[in-house]
Structures are given as C-alpha cells and as structure tokens.
Design an enzyme around this catalytic site. Sequence first.
Site, PDB file in Angstrom:
ATOM      1  N   LYS A 124       0.596  -1.245   0.026  1.00 45.38           N
ATOM      2  CA  LYS A 124      -0.210  -0.255   0.118  1.00 45.38           C
ATOM      3  C   LYS A 124       0.363   1.245   0.013  1.00 45.38           C
ATOM      4  O   LYS A 124       1.240   1.081   0.228  1.00 45.38           O
ATOM      5  CB  LYS A 124      -0.922   0.244   1.174  1.00 45.38           C
ATOM      6  CG  LYS A 124      -2.274   0.692   1.161  1.00 45.38           C
ATOM      7  CD  LYS A 124      -3.200   0.227   0.514  1.00 45.38           C
ATOM      8  CE  LYS A 124      -4.330   0.786  -0.169  1.00 45.38           C
ATOM      9  NZ  LYS A 124      -6.153   0.292  -0.930  1.00 45.38           N
ATOM     10  N   ASP A 164      -6.636   4.319  -4.675  1.00 46.85           N
ATOM     11  CA  ASP A 164      -7.859   3.970  -3.530  1.00 46.85           C
ATOM     12  C   ASP A 164      -8.056   4.822  -2.974  1.00 46.85           C
ATOM     13  O   ASP A 164      -8.655   6.353  -4.207  1.00 46.85           O
ATOM     14  CB  ASP A 164      -6.890   3.555  -2.086  1.00 46.85           C
ATOM     15  CG  ASP A 164      -7.143   3.370  -0.618  1.00 46.85           C
ATOM     16  OD1 ASP A 164      -7.962   2.217  -0.403  1.00 46.85           O
ATOM     17  OD2 ASP A 164      -7.440   4.359   0.080  1.00 46.85           O
TER      18      ASP A 164
HETATM   19  P1  NDP Z   1     -13.021   7.241  -3.066  1.00 47.31           P
HETATM   20  O1  NDP Z   1     -12.244   8.385  -2.924  1.00 47.31           O
HETATM   21  O2  NDP Z   1     -13.488   7.037  -4.332  1.00 47.31           O
HETATM   22  O3  NDP Z   1     -14.345   8.193  -1.596  1.00 47.31           O
HETATM   23  C1  NDP Z   1     -13.911   8.175  -0.819  1.00 47.31           C
HETATM   24  C2  NDP Z   1     -15.052   8.226   0.401  1.00 47.31           C
HETATM   25  O4  NDP Z   1     -15.483   8.265   1.467  1.00 47.31           O
HETATM   26  C3  NDP Z   1     -15.719  10.259  -0.577  1.00 47.31           C
HETATM   27  O5  NDP Z   1     -16.669   9.729   0.387  1.00 47.31           O
HETATM   28  C4  NDP Z   1     -14.719  10.152   0.766  1.00 47.31           C
HETATM   29  O6  NDP Z   1     -15.513  11.182   1.157  1.00 47.31           O
HETATM   30  C5  NDP Z   1     -15.282   9.362   2.272  1.00 47.31           C
HETATM   31  N1  NDP Z   1     -14.494   9.696   3.306  1.00 47.31           N
HETATM   32  C6  NDP Z   1     -12.687   8.999   3.290  1.00 47.31           C
HETATM   33  N2  NDP Z   1     -12.361   9.897   4.090  1.00 47.31           N
HETATM   34  C7  NDP Z   1     -13.314   9.956   5.247  1.00 47.31           C
HETATM   35  C8  NDP Z   1     -13.455  10.058   6.868  1.00 47.31           C
HETATM   36  N3  NDP Z   1     -12.638  10.179   6.923  1.00 47.31           N
HETATM   37  N4  NDP Z   1     -14.894  10.304   7.394  1.00 47.31           N
HETATM   38  C9  NDP Z   1     -15.912   9.914   6.807  1.00 47.31           C
HETATM   39  N5  NDP Z   1     -15.855  10.169   5.032  1.00 47.31           N
HETATM   40  C10 NDP Z   1     -14.550  10.165   4.369  1.00 47.31           C
HETATM   41  O7  NDP Z   1     -12.251   6.032  -2.190  1.00 47.31           O
HETATM   42  P2  NDP Z   1     -12.389   4.548  -2.700  1.00 47.31           P
HETATM   43  O8  NDP Z   1     -14.127   3.847  -2.237  1.00 47.31           O
HETATM   44  O9  NDP Z   1     -11.813   4.070  -3.409  1.00 47.31           O
HETATM   45  O10 NDP Z   1     -12.369   4.157  -1.042  1.00 47.31           O
HETATM   46  C11 NDP Z   1     -13.337   3.630   0.258  1.00 47.31           C
HETATM   47  C12 NDP Z   1     -12.874   2.663   0.632  1.00 47.31           C
HETATM   48  O11 NDP Z   1     -12.713   1.713  -0.003  1.00 47.31           O
HETATM   49  C13 NDP Z   1     -11.466   3.075   0.924  1.00 47.31           C
HETATM   50  O12 NDP Z   1     -11.381   2.104   2.427  1.00 47.31           O
HETATM   51  C14 NDP Z   1     -10.400   2.016   0.645  1.00 47.31           C
HETATM   52  O13 NDP Z   1      -9.603   1.506   1.391  1.00 47.31           O
HETATM   53  C15 NDP Z   1     -11.993   1.091   0.471  1.00 47.31           C
HETATM   54  N6  NDP Z   1     -11.319  -0.014  -0.445  1.00 47.31           N
HETATM   55  C16 NDP Z   1     -11.078   0.600  -2.020  1.00 47.31           C
HETATM   56  C17 NDP Z   1     -10.960   0.026  -3.183  1.00 47.31           C
HETATM   57  C18 NDP Z   1     -11.413   0.518  -4.220  1.00 47.31           C
HETATM   58  O14 NDP Z   1     -10.711  -0.643  -5.065  1.00 47.31           O
HETATM   59  N7  NDP Z   1     -11.362   2.239  -5.088  1.00 47.31           N
HETATM   60  C19 NDP Z   1     -10.658  -1.629  -3.056  1.00 47.31           C
HETATM   61  C20 NDP Z   1     -11.045  -2.204  -1.629  1.00 47.31           C
HETATM   62  C21 NDP Z   1     -11.135  -1.536  -0.547  1.00 47.31           C
HETATM   63  P3  NDP Z   1     -14.973  13.032   0.943  1.00 47.31           P
HETATM   64  O15 NDP Z   1     -15.167  13.067  -0.960  1.00 47.31           O
HETATM   65  O16 NDP Z   1     -15.432  14.131   2.069  1.00 47.31           O
HETATM   66  O17 NDP Z   1     -13.335  13.029   1.520  1.00 47.31           O
END
Ligand code: NDP
Length: 446
Positions: A124, A164
């Site tokens: 990561k 991510d």
């Molecule tokens: P994105 O950046 O596309 O979206 C993240 C979302 O979570 C946004 O809505 C963001 O809001 C919100 N968010 C981020 N940080 C916080 C926080 N501290 N408190 C509340 N809301 C928060 O990321 P992904 O959708 O790609 O990833 C989401 C999760 O899924 C993560 O845990 C990631 O590790 C996991 N994941 C992702 C994969 C992928 O293929 N993308 C694969 C496997 C796991 P805002 O816009 O306000 O920041």
Amino acid sequence: MKTNEVLADLKRRFPNEPEYHQAVEEVLSTIEDEYNRHPEYERINLIERLCIPDRIFSFRVSWVDDKGRVQNNMGYRVQHNNAIGPYKGGIRFHSSVNLSILKFLAFEQTFKNSLTTLAMGGAKGGSDFSPRGKSNMEVMRFCQAFIAELWRQIGADTDVPAGDIGVGAREVGYMYGFYKKMAREFTGTFTGKGISFGGSLMRPEATGYGNCYFLLNMLATKGIDIAGKRVAVSGSGNVATYTVQKLLQLGAKVVSMSDSNGTIIARDGLTQEEFDYIFELKNIMRGRISEVHEQFPHIEYHDGCRPWRLVQCDIAMPSATQNELDGDDADALLAGGCFAVSEGANMPSTAEAVHKFLDARILYAPGKAANAGGVATSGLEMAQNSQKLSWSAEEVDAKLRDIMANIHAQCVRYGRESDTYVNYVRGANVAGFIKVADAMMAQGVL
Ligand code: NDP
C-alpha cells in the site's frame, strides 16, 4: 505463538501506530490456533516476518501550486509481503495518511490478495496530499513529483500500485504517464488505468459490485432475497457509488450515502433518477453530498453525521473509510433489526463493533473478503496486460462473480463454528494466512 505477546512486542517496537496494531490484533487472534498447529512456523519465527513489512519507502514530495508556491507533502510505499506474487495494493491520497494507516492497509492487503486465489503479494502507498479542491494541473504536478521518487521501486513484476481513497482514474492516469516516461516501458505497472491504455473493463465497478456479489452469497446461506431490503451505505466515492448502482439493479432500497462532511437519508429509498444525479455529481462534477438535498429537498441532509444512527436498515455496507462505525453505531444497527453487514471499505468497523456483530450472530463480512473484488479485477487487468489482450465486460464480470463466490466458499470452509454459525472474520484470515505461510515456509528465511 501467543497473540498478546507478539502484539505487545510490536507495540513496543512500533509505538503510536494504532491502526496497524488494530489490524494485526484482529488477524492474529483468529489465526492463533491454526498457527500453533504448525510448530515448524514458530521455529522460523514466521509470525514476526508476516507482521512486519518487507520494506518501507518514505520520501518528500515537493510540487508547485497554481499560485507559484512550493508545497511539500510526504510520500510512502509499504511493500509488505511478496511470498505469493508481486507486491500489489492501492495508493491513497488523503490528508489523514500516515505510516500507521498504510501499514495496516498493506498488512490487510496481503491476506486479501491471497484470498482472491490470484498471484499477488500485499502493499500500500500514499501521501498526505488531498486532491480535493486542487486544480487538474496541481493534481498532475503532484502525481508527477510523487512518481519521480517512487518509479524505481515499482514495476509490472515487482510492485503494481492502483487507486484508493483520493486516487481514481485521473490520478492513476497522471502517475502511469509519468512512470512510463521515466521507465521507458509500456507495461502493466499500474492497474485502474484508462481503457485506451491498458485498463480493464469493469475495474471501476469491481469493488462495489464485488461487495454486492459477496453479500448475495451470504444472504443465500439463509435463503434471504435482497429485493426490497433496506440498505444503508456510507461514502459516495468509487466503492460506494458502484455498490449503490448494483443494489438498485438488484431491487434493494438504498437509504443512505455520505461523505466526510455529512450524510443523506432517503427514507423511501433512492430512485434511479436520484442516483443518476448523485453519480454525476460525485464522478463528474466532483461535488459534495449535501448538494443532493438542494436538488431533491425530500432527501434529508445531516451535517457532521454518519448514517448508522439516523435510519433503520436491514443491511449495512460501510464504504468510506477505516473506523467509521463504532460500538454505539453497532448497537443502533442491531436494535434496528440489521441482520447483515458487508464491508466495502477497509476496516470500517472498530474492534468493538466487530465483536458486537459476531456476538449477535448476524451475517458479518470483513472488508478483506467483501471488498476483494477490486484487487481481484486488478489481477485480471494484470493478466490482460501480460497477454496484450482485452476481455469484454461480460467476461470480466463473470470472472468477478466466480472469484467472489470462491472467496465466500473459503470463508465458510475455514470460518464455520460448531453451532454452524459462519465467522467470516476467522474464515477470511485463516484462508488468506495458510497460502502465504506455506509459500514463506517453502522459500526459506528472507
Ligand atoms: P474515494 O476517494 O473514491 O471515496 C471515499 C469516500 O469516503 C468519499 O465519499 C469520502 O468523502 C469518504 N471519506 C474519506 N475519508 C473519510 C473520513 N475520514 N470520514 C468520512 N468519510 C470519509 O475512495 P474509494 O471509494 O476508492 O475507497 C473507499 C474505501 O474502500 C477505502 O477504505 C478504501 O481503502 C476501500 N477500498 C477501495 C477499493 C477500490 O477499488 N477503490 C478496493 C478495496 C477497498 P470525501 O469526498 O468528503 O473525502
């Protein structure tokens, strides 16, 4: 091996890394019995080598913003374990990024990648740079400066990054472009690339869709149909939006979405028209979830809140970030009749919340199993890149469904308890562990 002794030692040697300690404790407490069945593991102190990353790169990333000011961020890559394949794992750009978070994610990734049955080790990386509010040119300059430091450490058969939080198609494109320029090669060193330069169809959808497929497998064990079920989702990024898209296709009622500022509640379930607006708002306009209420006033907006205590649901799919669902949230979900939790994010439930779900004997899928469809499809992208071929969306989707069914079957195999309850946490950890441990044993002390 005694979990508490290993953990105490890691806490002493690596203090102030709570997320890393939390992830290690959760895994060790579930694999202890399996580990202790193999005295040969202990003889070569396998457990410490499994917990401590192979290596960590950290570096300063200096770049120039649109006002001509020099900005400095930190960049990292944690190469955790490559016993079963090249290092593989996403890059996170978010102001909260630090080594504790990246070490927990790389550790989890090692088990998750093993579960997919594909040949991928765990890694990561990321930076405390946040793309939110930055111009395209600023994001590009940052990505180029980040890769100027990292490019020597990655490669198609060495270490393959992906997206991510904060890293989507735009950021991967900029990073891959600069990598290609420095390395002078066009290979599959990143996944999540654009379709025109080696990306796989269905990769954007894969984590969210895969989580829904995993959920369907879990529900099938109880003969439950998803149609009409009320599902609370958190987040509105890549994972959350594609989760909601698939849930609507399956006839579920999606009652919430969120971002880091607040939560929207649709008590009667989001309509397709409302979701289409959200999809465009988040993926194209890069807007905030609060704007949904301005467009559709009957959808409530709760500033500063997470979904779990705002609305009753049958199923919860936390898809934003780590530790976003705590013990009190778990109590509220259980009191409201929630019978399944399937995690899209990595470690979104605190340890206390996980224990409450397991004690209540509900269907509970940890992220490393339920969200593994994303990295699995990255593995399929690597396979297509190696063959210089592209598969159709249907082909990739069919493989994704098979992989999620297979992960589910492994969890059931290793997680079934004497009263027939399936502990998916134990199942995922033990299944992921066995393959990595066998490979480490065979390869000697490295
Ligand atoms: P994105 O950046 O596309 O979206 C993240 C979302 O979570 C946004 O809505 C963001 O809001 C919100 N968010 C981020 N940080 C916080 C926080 N501290 N408190 C509340 N809301 C928060 O990321 P992904 O959708 O790609 O990833 C989401 C999760 O899924 C993560 O845990 C990631 O590790 C996991 N994941 C992702 C994969 C992928 O293929 N993308 C694969 C496997 C796991 P805002 O816009 O306000 O920041």
